[in-house]
Write an enzyme that holds these catalytic residues in place. Structure first.
Site, short mmCIF file in Angstrom:
data_model
loop_
_atom_site.label_atom_id
_atom_site.label_comp_id
_atom_site.label_asym_id
_atom_site.label_seq_id
_atom_site.Cartn_x
_atom_site.Cartn_y
_atom_site.Cartn_z
N LYS A 10 0.82 -1.21 0.00
CA LYS A 10 0.00 0.00 0.00
C LYS A 10 0.86 1.27 0.00
O LYS A 10 2.07 1.22 0.26
CB LYS A 10 -0.94 -0.04 1.22
CG LYS A 10 -1.98 -1.17 1.13
CD LYS A 10 -2.98 -1.09 2.30
CE LYS A 10 -4.02 -2.20 2.20
NZ LYS A 10 -5.04 -2.09 3.28
N ASN A 113 -2.09 0.24 6.76
CA ASN A 113 -1.64 -1.05 7.29
C ASN A 113 -0.80 -1.86 6.30
O ASN A 113 -0.75 -3.08 6.38
CB ASN A 113 -2.81 -1.83 7.89
CG ASN A 113 -3.84 -2.22 6.85
OD1 ASN A 113 -3.67 -1.95 5.66
ND2 ASN A 113 -4.90 -2.88 7.28
N GLU A 127 -9.81 -10.31 -7.75
CA GLU A 127 -8.83 -9.25 -7.49
C GLU A 127 -7.63 -9.35 -8.43
O GLU A 127 -7.12 -8.32 -8.90
CB GLU A 127 -8.38 -9.31 -6.03
CG GLU A 127 -9.48 -8.88 -5.07
CD GLU A 127 -9.10 -9.00 -3.60
OE1 GLU A 127 -9.93 -8.66 -2.76
OE2 GLU A 127 -7.96 -9.43 -3.31
P1 DAT Z 1 -8.03 -6.70 5.51
O1 DAT Z 1 -7.23 -5.67 4.74
O2 DAT Z 1 -7.26 -7.24 6.68
O3 DAT Z 1 -8.60 -7.78 4.64
P2 DAT Z 1 -10.75 -5.61 5.63
O4 DAT Z 1 -10.99 -6.33 4.36
O5 DAT Z 1 -11.70 -5.82 6.76
O6 DAT Z 1 -9.26 -5.91 6.18
O7 DAT Z 1 -10.70 -4.04 5.36
C1 DAT Z 1 -10.06 -3.54 4.20
C2 DAT Z 1 -9.24 -2.35 4.60
O8 DAT Z 1 -10.09 -1.32 5.10
C3 DAT Z 1 -8.23 -2.59 5.72
O9 DAT Z 1 -7.01 -3.16 5.28
C4 DAT Z 1 -8.02 -1.21 6.26
C5 DAT Z 1 -9.41 -0.60 6.13
N1 DAT Z 1 -10.16 -0.76 7.39
C6 DAT Z 1 -10.72 -1.88 7.88
N2 DAT Z 1 -11.32 -1.67 9.06
C7 DAT Z 1 -11.11 -0.35 9.33
C8 DAT Z 1 -11.47 0.50 10.41
N3 DAT Z 1 -12.16 0.05 11.45
N4 DAT Z 1 -11.08 1.80 10.35
C9 DAT Z 1 -10.38 2.27 9.29
N5 DAT Z 1 -10.02 1.52 8.23
C10 DAT Z 1 -10.37 0.23 8.25
#
Ligand code: DAT
Ligand code: MG
Length: 139
Positions: A10, A113, A127
């Site tokens: 990222k 992250n 994807e």
């Molecule tokens: P991952 O990337 O671990 O698969 P996800 O699919 O639940 O996680 O969410 C996609 C992205 O969205 C994640 O990498 C960062 C962002 N995100 C997730 N939960 C969040 C939150 N509570 N606050 C801010 N950004 C968040």
């Protein structure tokens, strides 16, 4: 069973020159890079990629972040590649990530992250094809 998964390094990581360190962790895990490129997404491309999250409160901020700078997208291949890469990445929120994971080592917060990884075989296929056509895939 051999699988493919989609990885994104990222903008927070590319900007801090962590691309090589993250790729080394991926390769040390034994995952094989079968496609890779650097791109700078538009807001629309980021919204399309994260469309499953469009109703979430963080969607606008997440898609702004994902188009804020270049990313490195890659397709990774190996036995159980999807779960192995999720394990190597660590939990979404780096506060909850295990020691030695990419997010524990490098993530700044739950949004910045460092890496994306597909969460299942169907999403991995969608994807990978979002970013790569067949000519761009090795093997
Ligand atoms: P991952 O990337 O671990 O698969 P996800 O699919 O639940 O996680 O969410 C996609 C992205 O969205 C994640 O990498 C960062 C962002 N995100 C997730 N939960 C969040 C939150 N509570 N606050 C801010 N950004 C968040
Ligand atoms: Mg996810």
């Amino acid at each position: 069973m051999s699988e493919r998964t989609l990885s994104i390094i990222k903008p927070d990581a590319v900007e801090r020159n962590l691309t090589g360190a993250v790729l080394k962790m991926i390769q040390d895990e034994g995952l094989k890079v079968v496609a890779m490129k650097m791109i700078h997404m538009t807001k629309e491309q980021a919204q399309g990629f994260y469309a499953v999250h469009r109703e979430r409160p963080f969607f606008d901020s997440l898609t702004d972040f994902m188009c804020s700078g270049p990313v490195v997208v890659a397709a990774l291949e190996g036995d159980d590649a999807i779960a192995r890469y999720r394990k190597l990445m660590g939990a979404t929120n780096p506060d909850n990530a295990d020691e030695g994971t990419i997010r524990k080592l490098f993530a700044l917060d739950v949004e910045k992250n460092t890496v994306h990884g597909s969460d299942g075989p169907e999403t991995a296929a969608v994807e990978i094809s979002y970013f790569f056509n067949r000519l761009e895939m090795v093997g």
